[in-house]
Design a protein around this motif. Structure first.
Motif, PDB file in Angstrom:
ATOM      1  N   ASN A  83      -5.569   3.045  -5.628  1.00 56.08           N
ATOM      2  CA  ASN A  83      -4.560   4.159  -4.612  1.00 56.08           C
ATOM      3  C   ASN A  83      -4.298   5.324  -5.302  1.00 56.08           C
ATOM      4  OD1 ASN A  83      -2.395   2.947  -6.156  1.00 56.08           O
ATOM      5  ND2 ASN A  83      -1.748   1.794  -4.189  1.00 56.08           N
ATOM      6  N   ALA A  85      -2.203   6.655  -7.386  1.00 61.33           N
ATOM      7  CA  ALA A  85      -1.070   6.527  -8.034  1.00 61.33           C
ATOM      8  C   ALA A  85      -0.951   7.918  -8.535  1.00 61.33           C
ATOM      9  CB  ALA A  85      -1.000   5.439  -9.059  1.00 61.33           C
ATOM     10  N   LEU A  86      -0.864   9.102  -7.783  1.00 56.13           N
ATOM     11  CA  LEU A  86      -0.450  10.139  -8.550  1.00 56.13           C
ATOM     12  C   LEU A  86       1.073  10.532  -7.854  1.00 56.13           C
ATOM     13  CD1 LEU A  86      -3.602  12.354  -7.210  1.00 56.13           C
ATOM     14  CD2 LEU A  86      -3.125  11.429  -9.281  1.00 56.13           C
ATOM     15  N   TYR A  87       1.658  11.354  -8.830  1.00 54.73           N
ATOM     16  CA  TYR A  87       2.970  11.783  -8.196  1.00 54.73           C
ATOM     17  C   TYR A  87       3.098  12.572  -7.343  1.00 54.73           C
ATOM     18  CZ  TYR A  87       3.085  10.135 -13.426  1.00 54.73           C
ATOM     19  OH  TYR A  87       2.957   9.375 -14.454  1.00 54.73           O
ATOM     20  N   PRO A  88       3.541  11.986  -5.998  1.00 55.06           N
ATOM     21  CA  PRO A  88       3.387  12.821  -4.855  1.00 55.06           C
ATOM     22  C   PRO A  88       4.241  14.273  -4.887  1.00 55.06           C
ATOM     23  CG  PRO A  88       4.741  10.999  -4.380  1.00 55.06           C
ATOM     24  CD  PRO A  88       4.300  10.839  -5.790  1.00 55.06           C
ATOM     25  N   HIS A  89       5.291  14.298  -5.584  1.00 57.89           N
ATOM     26  CA  HIS A  89       5.951  15.518  -5.792  1.00 57.89           C
ATOM     27  C   HIS A  89       5.658  16.474  -6.554  1.00 57.89           C
ATOM     28  CE1 HIS A  89       7.821  12.763  -8.152  1.00 57.89           C
ATOM     29  NE2 HIS A  89       8.237  13.587  -8.715  1.00 57.89           N
ATOM     30  N   LYS A 132      -0.938  15.398  -1.518  1.00 57.89           N
ATOM     31  CA  LYS A 132      -1.359  15.269  -0.229  1.00 57.89           C
ATOM     32  C   LYS A 132      -2.458  16.303   0.633  1.00 57.89           C
ATOM     33  CE  LYS A 132       0.704  13.206   3.392  1.00 57.89           C
ATOM     34  NZ  LYS A 132       1.531  11.805   3.248  1.00 57.89           N
ATOM     35  N   ARG A 139      -8.321  13.252  -5.048  1.00 58.98           N
ATOM     36  CA  ARG A 139      -7.104  12.739  -5.743  1.00 58.98           C
ATOM     37  C   ARG A 139      -7.572  11.703  -6.999  1.00 58.98           C
ATOM     38  NH1 ARG A 139      -4.434  10.709  -0.101  1.00 58.98           N
ATOM     39  NH2 ARG A 139      -4.127  12.651   0.759  1.00 58.98           N
TER      40      ARG A 139
ATOM     41  N   PRO B 226       5.042   2.768  -3.608  1.00 60.53           N
ATOM     42  CA  PRO B 226       4.021   2.027  -4.041  1.00 60.53           C
ATOM     43  C   PRO B 226       4.242   1.858  -5.839  1.00 60.53           C
ATOM     44  CG  PRO B 226       3.550   4.061  -3.617  1.00 60.53           C
ATOM     45  CD  PRO B 226       4.567   3.947  -2.993  1.00 60.53           C
ATOM     46  N   ILE B 229       2.468   3.746  -8.888  1.00 59.16           N
ATOM     47  CA  ILE B 229       2.859   5.325  -9.500  1.00 59.16           C
ATOM     48  C   ILE B 229       3.689   5.142 -10.571  1.00 59.16           C
ATOM     49  CG2 ILE B 229       4.066   7.481  -8.759  1.00 59.16           C
ATOM     50  CD1 ILE B 229       3.064   7.007  -5.796  1.00 59.16           C
ATOM     51  N   ILE B 247      10.418  10.464 -10.978  1.00 57.87           N
ATOM     52  CA  ILE B 247       9.620  10.164 -10.194  1.00 57.87           C
ATOM     53  C   ILE B 247       9.994   9.142  -8.972  1.00 57.87           C
ATOM     54  CG2 ILE B 247       7.295   8.483 -10.029  1.00 57.87           C
ATOM     55  CD1 ILE B 247       6.999   9.361 -13.029  1.00 57.87           C
ATOM     56  N   PRO B 250      12.726  11.382  -6.716  1.00 56.81           N
ATOM     57  CA  PRO B 250      12.207  12.502  -5.987  1.00 56.81           C
ATOM     58  C   PRO B 250      11.375  11.575  -4.807  1.00 56.81           C
ATOM     59  CG  PRO B 250      11.821  13.045  -8.100  1.00 56.81           C
ATOM     60  CD  PRO B 250      12.320  11.858  -8.082  1.00 56.81           C
ATOM     61  N   MET B 251      10.668  10.694  -4.769  1.00 55.31           N
ATOM     62  CA  MET B 251      10.112  10.047  -3.842  1.00 55.31           C
ATOM     63  C   MET B 251      11.008   9.078  -2.888  1.00 55.31           C
ATOM     64  SD  MET B 251       6.479   8.031  -5.549  1.00 55.31           S
ATOM     65  CE  MET B 251       7.371   7.134  -6.484  1.00 55.31           C
ATOM     66  N   THR B 330       8.103  14.477   4.977  1.00 50.90           N
ATOM     67  CA  THR B 330       6.472  14.838   4.831  1.00 50.90           C
ATOM     68  C   THR B 330       6.022  14.679   3.325  1.00 50.90           C
ATOM     69  OG1 THR B 330       7.301  17.175   4.345  1.00 50.90           O
ATOM     70  CG2 THR B 330       7.000  16.539   6.591  1.00 50.90           C
ATOM     71  N   LEU B 331       6.782  14.388   2.484  1.00 55.19           N
ATOM     72  CA  LEU B 331       6.317  13.980   1.115  1.00 55.19           C
ATOM     73  C   LEU B 331       5.694  12.899   1.055  1.00 55.19           C
ATOM     74  CD1 LEU B 331       6.477  16.193  -1.336  1.00 55.19           C
ATOM     75  CD2 LEU B 331       8.241  14.637  -2.229  1.00 55.19           C
ATOM     76  N   GLY B 332       6.556  11.843   0.802  1.00 57.06           N
ATOM     77  CA  GLY B 332       6.099  10.498   0.939  1.00 57.06           C
ATOM     78  C   GLY B 332       5.227  10.281  -0.172  1.00 57.06           C
ATOM     79  N   GLY B 333       4.427   8.969   0.014  1.00 55.92           N
ATOM     80  CA  GLY B 333       3.561   8.410  -1.055  1.00 55.92           C
ATOM     81  C   GLY B 333       2.490   8.836  -0.794  1.00 55.92           C
ATOM     82  N   ILE B 334       1.436   8.769  -1.647  1.00 59.96           N
ATOM     83  CA  ILE B 334      -0.203   9.046  -1.621  1.00 59.96           C
ATOM     84  C   ILE B 334      -0.851   7.727  -1.307  1.00 59.96           C
ATOM     85  CG2 ILE B 334      -2.123  10.212  -2.372  1.00 59.96           C
ATOM     86  CD1 ILE B 334       0.051  12.109  -1.485  1.00 59.96           C
ATOM     87  N   ARG B 335      -1.336   7.480  -0.383  1.00 61.37           N
ATOM     88  CA  ARG B 335      -2.319   6.234  -0.259  1.00 61.37           C
ATOM     89  C   ARG B 335      -3.638   6.392  -0.027  1.00 61.37           C
ATOM     90  NH1 ARG B 335      -0.512   1.089  -1.212  1.00 61.37           N
ATOM     91  NH2 ARG B 335       1.763   1.180  -1.025  1.00 61.37           N
TER      92      ARG B 335
END
Lengths: 361, 335
Positions: A83, A85-89, A132, A139, B226, B229, B247, B250-251, B330-335
């Motif tokens: 999935n 596992a990127l750092y979303p921020h 995102k 990704r 998750p 990450i 990490i 911020p999430m 709106t940030l959230g995790g990346i699935r």
């Protein structure tokens, strides 16, 4: 760059042993794919190499170093997850550069490596975007970029393409393979998709219930499977298995199936199967080694239940000799559901297995 | 289609029900005494002429010092919230990501050494109560840590039990601990370390009582992040602390903001501990508000002004944080 060695590595969760002692050597610059059905222990094995899962026993070596008790960060592996596992921020550039920043590498070198990875992976236009805002394929490319800049001894891939759609998966397959050629580094890749395994690997390790069933190059796996599990797992559609008895016929040998039909064994195999005369065996033949019609030397009668035209050829799915049987025939072969049709078998491609333990004879 | 207006109507009705007390307090704070005493009046300029006299009185200090309790409340609430959210989130993270095995026996040893040690140091060796308490604690902590490594008989507790222990701290009524805390603070005060009616004492007390809520809320939130990450960062040799701060935090931003808001409101409104543990210097706003109607009788306009002081900051903070939270979601995790 380095080889990976697992010596008697086992894993138990509380009282449940998921991997009994496992030995595996992965050569330097080799691309090894661990493949098997879900729950076979392939991901656990990979995570033990990465250090995310502690081995319950045995020794793991990367290069000359025994890393069994090292924390993941010191093993110099890079891992790509299913999935992403990127750092979303963080932006794409920050995602790729974060590890280097933590390791306090000089700024210019970080920038250089990010630029290089972005160039290799075609990510240059996206460096300022957040994960995102990227598609699934992009990704996963960022995740691979993050692995590349680490310049690891070993790349570990945990089903990296499973979340992508079919078309993208095929593209990324080629891309990862090219990457391997270009970086010339050791890669361990986990997948449950046997096509992915066959197309990408230098060597495929087929696993089942925590054990290695066979480790060999793709063609060997296909042509000389070590047992019924590998024979059934590799190749699509799956190999047909029919119970049979080895009998003497004329001066040679033949197989007698349950429905009484006798199939002559090719001369070059007589020595190999001679010892099994009058014993029950499991006869295996891949669907693609069948042909419609009674023109061949070995012919059986098949009841077709379903007919699946695929274009280049057609699959007949039904029964023969009281067992489920699939045959690949010419697209224009006349067959209708529930009809009995003659099928010619290419006995030079036959496999014979021990019915007790499934091993190839 | 017929449902929508009905639902909208009900929502509107409920909004009016919840907003009316706020409105009532606000208009009452603007009323002259005659508009209060002569029966209900509802709408300014129609029923009565609004005046700012009550506010002017409040600021001029006729009805007691508003400014200091307000500053006290703000300082204490913000500090204690920051501390409890920081440490509570760390505890919650540990409970989500690491497996703890705690022998019940070692907990009993802690209790035995702590109580026995206190009696021993206090009665036999003649240390003062606070000193005996400190020494007993210093003995009990290593004793139970060592005991936990021994193969003691009895059940082994896991993360769920630790979480329950945290939450259980908030199950009994606060009055149970309030007196014990008062005694503890006064004993420590006898050693020359002032905790009663002090900034430090109040912040420590509120931090201790907010941490269980923070742990409980943040554990559920962190469990949804998750794990891969963090594993990616681990493989990349990022230290745990940096993984947490750079990490995970911020999430977890939306969860952190919501939890902070709940904690802040709890501390801002808290009455009992403040009543027992403060006297004059570090008195908080709720104590002042409660004392209002005994000051000069039921002067509702003045009480309403005091209430507005209590309510307004929370409304502002809630609006600011809610805005932050929406942008964080709106940030959230990346699935």
């Amino acid at each position: 760059m380095a080889y990976v060695q697992l010596q008697g590595v086992s894993k138990a969760f509380d009282d449940v042993t998921v991997i009994p002692a496992l030995d595996l050597e992965i050569a330097d610059t080799e691309f090894v794919v661990l493949v098997g059905p879900s729950g076979c222990g392939k991901t656990t094995t990979l995570r033990m190499i990465a250090g995310l899962e502690a081995a319950s026993g045995g020794v793991i070596k990367i290069g000359e170093r025994a890393v069994t008790d090292l924390r993941p960060g010191l093993r110099n592996c890079a891992m790509v997850f299913q999935n992403y596992a990127l750092y979303p921020h963080m932006t794409v550039a920050d995602n790729i550069g974060y590890g280097m920043k933590v390791r306090r590498m000089p700024k210019e070198e970080i920038a250089g490596r990010i630029a290089e990875a972005a160039r290799i992976l075609g990510l240059e236009p996206y460096l300022d975007r957040r994960p995102k805002q990227l598609s699934g394929g992009q990704r996963q490319r960022v995740a691979i970029g993050r692995a590349i800049v680490r310049q690891p001894d070993v790349f570990l891939f945990d089903e990296p393409l499973s979340n992508l759609d079919a078309k993208l998966r095929i593209e990324m397959r080629t891309e990862i393979k090219n990457l391997h050629r270009r970086l010339n580094s050791t890669m361990v890749y986990v997948t449950h998709d046997q096509v992915e395994a066959m197309t990408m690997a230098d060597r495929v390790v087929v696993m089942n219930e925590g054990r290695i069933e066979q480790a060999a190059d793709p063609i060997t796996l296909y042509e000389r499977p070590a047992n019924t599990f590998v024979a059934a797992f590799i190749g699509a559609p799956s190999m047909n298995f029919v119970p049979a008895t080895v009998i003497a016929k004329g001066e040679g040998l033949a197989l007698r199936l349950d429905d009484g039909s006798e199939l002559g064994i090719p001369r070059e195999r007589w020595d190999r199967y001679g010892a099994h005369k009058d014993r029950p065996v499991t006869f295996g033949l891949r669907p693609e080694h069948n042909a419609g019609g009674a023109e061949g030397e070995a012919v059986i009668t098949m009841t077709a239940r379903a007919i699946e035209p695929l274009g280049p050829h057609t699959l007949l799915i039904g029964e023969a000799a009281g067992r489920g049987y699939t045959a690949q025939v010419d697209s224009h072969f006349p067959a209708a559901p529930d009809q009995q049709v003659p099928i010619s078998l290419d006995m030079t491609k036959m496999h014979v297995f021990d019915p007790e333990n499934g091993r190839a004879l | 289609m017929m449902k929508r207006p009905l639902v909208f109507g009900l929502c509107l009705f409920w909004a009016l029900v919840t907003l009316f007390p706020l409105y009532w307090t606000f208009v009452t704070s603007l009323k002259p005494p005659t508009a209060v005493n002569g029966g209900p009046t509802y709408i300014p300029y129609v029923d009565f002429m609004p005046t700012l006299q009550a506010y002017i009185d409040a600021f001029s200090g006729i009805r007691g010092d508003f400014i200091n309790p307000f500053i006290n409340s703000a300082l204490i609430a913000v500090s204690a919230t920051a501390l409890s959210v920081t440490f509570g989130t760390m505890a919650a993270y540990a409970l989500v990501r690491f497996e703890f095995r705690i022998r019940l026996g070692s907990g009993l040893i802690f209790a035995a050494v702590a109580i026995g040690g206190f009696l021993l140091f206090n009665e036999t060796f003649g240390f003062s109560r606070a000193q005996a308490m400190g020494l007993a604690f210093l003995a009990a902590l290593p004793a139970c840590l060592i005991a936990n490594r021994l193969p003691l008989p009895g059940p082994v507790l896991g993360n769920k039990d630790v979480l329950f222990w945290f939450v259980s701290q908030r199950m009994f009524p606060p009055i149970v601990t309030a007196f014990a805390l008062f005694l503890l603070y006064s004993e420590i005060g006898k050693e020359g370390f002032k905790l009663l009616d002090s900034y430090l004492g109040m912040v420590l007390c509120y931090t201790a009582f907010s941490i269980p809520i923070v742990v409980w809320l943040m554990r559920d939130f962190l469990a949804t992040l998750p794990v891969e990450i963090e594993e990616a960062a681990l493989v990349d040799d990022v230290p745990r602390m940096r993984i947490f701060f750079e990490i995970v935090v911020p999430m977890a931003r939306p969860g952190l903001i919501a939890t902070s808001l709940i904690t802040l409101a709890f501390i801002w409104n808290e009455f009992l501990f403040s009543l027992l543990l403060t006297t004059s210097n570090w008195q908080t706003l709720p104590i002042l508000l409660a004392g209002q109607n005994s000051y000069r009788g039921d002067e509702w306009w003045a009480i309403s002004v005091a209430a507005m002081f209590g309510i307004a900051p929370m409304i502002v903070v809630a609006m600011l944080l809610a805005k932050l939270m929406r942008s964080g979601l709106t940030l959230g995790g990346i699935r």
